[in-house]
Design an enzyme around this catalytic site. Sequence first.
Site, PDB file in Angstrom:
ATOM      1  N   GLU A 127      42.292 110.959 151.649  1.00  0.00           N
ATOM      2  CA  GLU A 127      41.054 110.222 151.349  1.00  0.00           C
ATOM      3  C   GLU A 127      41.193 108.767 151.738  1.00  0.00           C
ATOM      4  O   GLU A 127      42.284 108.194 151.670  1.00  0.00           O
ATOM      5  CB  GLU A 127      40.761 110.273 149.830  1.00  0.00           C
ATOM      6  CG  GLU A 127      40.218 111.590 149.357  1.00  0.00           C
ATOM      7  CD  GLU A 127      39.818 111.591 147.894  1.00  0.00           C
ATOM      8  OE1 GLU A 127      40.168 110.641 147.153  1.00  0.00           O
ATOM      9  OE2 GLU A 127      39.138 112.548 147.496  1.00  0.00           O
ATOM     10  N   LYS A 128      40.085 108.166 152.071  1.00  0.00           N
ATOM     11  CA  LYS A 128      39.999 106.716 152.206  1.00  0.00           C
ATOM     12  C   LYS A 128      40.402 106.113 150.853  1.00  0.00           C
ATOM     13  O   LYS A 128      39.976 106.596 149.811  1.00  0.00           O
ATOM     14  CB  LYS A 128      38.546 106.351 152.545  1.00  0.00           C
ATOM     15  CG  LYS A 128      38.284 104.879 152.695  1.00  0.00           C
ATOM     16  CD  LYS A 128      38.514 104.425 154.113  1.00  0.00           C
ATOM     17  CE  LYS A 128      38.517 102.898 154.191  1.00  0.00           C
ATOM     18  NZ  LYS A 128      39.381 102.400 155.280  1.00  0.00           N
ATOM     19  N   LYS A 163      44.519 107.087 129.777  1.00  0.00           N
ATOM     20  CA  LYS A 163      43.410 106.261 129.303  1.00  0.00           C
ATOM     21  C   LYS A 163      43.790 105.586 127.992  1.00  0.00           C
ATOM     22  O   LYS A 163      44.487 106.180 127.162  1.00  0.00           O
ATOM     23  CB  LYS A 163      42.154 107.127 129.109  1.00  0.00           C
ATOM     24  CG  LYS A 163      41.618 107.651 130.443  1.00  0.00           C
ATOM     25  CD  LYS A 163      40.569 108.719 130.269  1.00  0.00           C
ATOM     26  CE  LYS A 163      40.201 109.275 131.647  1.00  0.00           C
ATOM     27  NZ  LYS A 163      39.433 110.520 131.544  1.00  0.00           N
ATOM     28  N   GLU A 183      34.219 113.461 137.450  1.00  0.00           N
ATOM     29  CA  GLU A 183      34.841 112.140 137.574  1.00  0.00           C
ATOM     30  C   GLU A 183      34.505 111.486 138.906  1.00  0.00           C
ATOM     31  O   GLU A 183      34.621 112.121 139.956  1.00  0.00           O
ATOM     32  CB  GLU A 183      36.375 112.260 137.513  1.00  0.00           C
ATOM     33  CG  GLU A 183      36.925 112.699 136.195  1.00  0.00           C
ATOM     34  CD  GLU A 183      38.460 112.575 136.155  1.00  0.00           C
ATOM     35  OE1 GLU A 183      38.995 112.626 135.056  1.00  0.00           O
ATOM     36  OE2 GLU A 183      39.093 112.428 137.219  1.00  0.00           O
ATOM     37  N   GLU A 194      37.271 114.370 140.997  1.00  0.00           N
ATOM     38  CA  GLU A 194      37.749 115.593 140.339  1.00  0.00           C
ATOM     39  C   GLU A 194      36.722 116.042 139.302  1.00  0.00           C
ATOM     40  O   GLU A 194      35.885 115.244 138.884  1.00  0.00           O
ATOM     41  CB  GLU A 194      39.074 115.333 139.590  1.00  0.00           C
ATOM     42  CG  GLU A 194      40.255 115.022 140.484  1.00  0.00           C
ATOM     43  CD  GLU A 194      41.494 114.567 139.719  1.00  0.00           C
ATOM     44  OE1 GLU A 194      41.614 114.846 138.516  1.00  0.00           O
ATOM     45  OE2 GLU A 194      42.351 113.926 140.356  1.00  0.00           O
ATOM     46  N   ARG A 235      37.165 120.902 130.672  1.00  0.00           N
ATOM     47  CA  ARG A 235      37.518 120.967 129.246  1.00  0.00           C
ATOM     48  C   ARG A 235      36.720 119.925 128.450  1.00  0.00           C
ATOM     49  O   ARG A 235      36.098 119.044 129.030  1.00  0.00           O
ATOM     50  CB  ARG A 235      39.001 120.653 129.086  1.00  0.00           C
ATOM     51  CG  ARG A 235      39.325 119.236 129.555  1.00  0.00           C
ATOM     52  CD  ARG A 235      40.734 118.782 129.232  1.00  0.00           C
ATOM     53  NE  ARG A 235      40.897 117.375 129.539  1.00  0.00           N
ATOM     54  CZ  ARG A 235      41.184 116.890 130.731  1.00  0.00           C
ATOM     55  NH1 ARG A 235      41.341 117.701 131.761  1.00  0.00           N
ATOM     56  NH2 ARG A 235      41.307 115.588 130.912  1.00  0.00           N
TER      57      ARG A 235
HETATM   58  C1  MV4 Z   1      41.861 107.312 144.193  1.00  0.00           C
HETATM   59  C2  MV4 Z   1      42.027 105.904 144.115  1.00  0.00           C
HETATM   60  C3  MV4 Z   1      41.581 105.147 145.167  1.00  0.00           C
HETATM   61  N1  MV4 Z   1      41.014 105.755 146.244  1.00  0.00           N
HETATM   62  N2  MV4 Z   1      41.277 107.854 145.273  1.00  0.00           N
HETATM   63  C4  MV4 Z   1      44.279 108.395 140.246  1.00  0.00           C
HETATM   64  C5  MV4 Z   1      44.168 109.575 139.370  1.00  0.00           C
HETATM   65  C6  MV4 Z   1      43.297 110.554 140.054  1.00  0.00           C
HETATM   66  N3  MV4 Z   1      42.375 111.096 139.120  1.00  0.00           N
HETATM   67  C7  MV4 Z   1      42.627 109.805 141.144  1.00  0.00           C
HETATM   68  N4  MV4 Z   1      43.235 108.501 141.178  1.00  0.00           N
HETATM   69  C8  MV4 Z   1      42.861 107.602 142.101  1.00  0.00           C
HETATM   70  N5  MV4 Z   1      42.254 108.114 143.208  1.00  0.00           N
HETATM   71  C9  MV4 Z   1      40.883 107.082 146.261  1.00  0.00           C
HETATM   72  N6  MV4 Z   1      40.331 107.656 147.336  1.00  0.00           N
HETATM   73  C10 MV4 Z   1      42.632 105.361 142.967  1.00  0.00           C
HETATM   74  C11 MV4 Z   1      43.058 106.217 141.960  1.00  0.00           C
HETATM   75  C12 MV4 Z   1      43.633 105.569 140.803  1.00  0.00           C
HETATM   76  C13 MV4 Z   1      43.003 105.606 139.539  1.00  0.00           C
HETATM   77  C14 MV4 Z   1      41.821 106.298 139.332  1.00  0.00           C
HETATM   78  C15 MV4 Z   1      41.218 106.330 138.102  1.00  0.00           C
HETATM   79  C16 MV4 Z   1      41.763 105.625 137.045  1.00  0.00           C
HETATM   80  C17 MV4 Z   1      42.927 104.925 137.217  1.00  0.00           C
HETATM   81  C18 MV4 Z   1      43.564 104.907 138.457  1.00  0.00           C
HETATM   82  C19 MV4 Z   1      44.744 104.181 138.621  1.00  0.00           C
HETATM   83  C20 MV4 Z   1      45.353 104.176 139.851  1.00  0.00           C
HETATM   84  C21 MV4 Z   1      44.811 104.863 140.928  1.00  0.00           C
END
Ligand code: MV4
Length: 446
Positions: A200-201, A237, A275, A287, A291
């Site tokens: 992903e970007k 969280k 999400e 995602e 649940r």
């Molecule tokens: C990302 C992102 C930036 N760009 N996807 C981390 C957990 C997973 N649910 C997805 N996550 C991320 N995906 C892209 N394309 C940054 C994160 C991420 C993050 C996301 C949600 C809450 C906290 C985070 C902490 C670090 C990275």
Amino acid sequence: MLDKVLIANRGEIALRVLRACRELGIATVAVHSTADENAMHVRLADESVCIGPPPSAHSYLNIPAIVSACEITGAEAVHPGYGFLAENARFADILDEHGITFIGPSGEHIRTMGDKIEAKRTAMELGIPVVPGSDGAVDTVAEAHKVAEDMGYPVLIKASAGGGGRGMKLAASADEIDDAYNTARTESQAAFGDDAVYIEKYLGQPRHIEVQVLADGQGHAVHLAERDCSLQRRHQKVWEEALSPALNADQRAEIGGIVATAIAKLGYRGVGTVEFLYENGEFYFIEMNTRLQVEHPVTEMITGIDLVQEQIRVASGLPLNLTQDDISFAGHAIECRINAEDPETFTPSPGRVEAVHVPGGLGVRIDSAIYAGYSIPPYYDSLIGKLIVFGKTRNECLMRLRRALGEYVIEGVSTTIPLFQRLLAEPAIMDGRYDIHWLEKYLEDN
Ligand code: MV4
């Protein structure tokens, strides 16, 4: 409606489910490990069954023991809470084969959303906006280079079997691709037994905003607005709020409508959370969680809807008795996760709780299973309570939260309460101006 439900969980969420059952006139069965003989969920349930020794793998994750407990007690349904077996498609299928109702979505929907590539493809087909990226799995390092080059750096390589931040690798430029790609694959194989990855970007400073949905599997679905869960540490969280300080009513109605329509079309049954990362006014699906989530109470506070009772109703086969027009969003709610941890190092602090005094008053909710004299076992996660506060406005909510934290006393173990008192002195928190990196930076600098 169901007559007897087995609760395949422990701690505050077992109590949460038990309360919903009791209000619906449903009998409850608790299960517990030998470490949880004195746990509050065991005391409050109508019946209880010991299902194994302390390690989760031998008790709360022991599927044959849980099925046996249903058969012994005559429970017709299982509520999995969150964690443990809540997103285990095989568990949902096994219960089905035994004629036991799984209070949650079908095994098929759990399986689809558990595979992050499949989840993203499904979201896209249903008209949900997604993060730009590879079309499905990236099977070779050469393909990884091509996808990244076409999209532009930086990129993230993600494990299809991952989620919640496990198995993610950042590549800032072409010379980082080989390493990121190979490491992501190897780690994913080791952790999940599946080495499929996608690309992903990389979004630099998004917020984490998740939309709550409720559906009956009969083509009806509603959304219950969003939660902002950007305040995280190591993908855990820490603080969640509804509504998001970043959205207005039009944005909410638009993304909520898109998600509810998609979930209805999918034929999904139960509660779910879609999400998103949110950046520069745009939503990007990452995602879906199939649940009930830890932070569901903030949604309950602003809607007045009992999400666990709704889960039980739709699992019983009843159609949704709510339309989108019946649902309104009033006021503001914040949840603080109280963990038995050192508030600075976050190392777990199990042990005997010597004294407890919980805050109360208008707009204050505590979901917790601890009591004075209770010993927090070292085997499970460190969440020992959730303080959820409601206010007519975000500002009233913040003032009330500060007041409630000041009243909260837990003696004998360290807790994260002092962290929240510090956060409430931060202008970025007071103003709701934070992204997914804010908390980690704050903890580094302070
Ligand atoms: C990302 C992102 C930036 N760009 N996807 C981390 C957990 C997973 N649910 C997805 N996550 C991320 N995906 C892209 N394309 C940054 C994160 C991420 C993050 C996301 C949600 C809450 C906290 C985070 C902490 C670090 C990275």
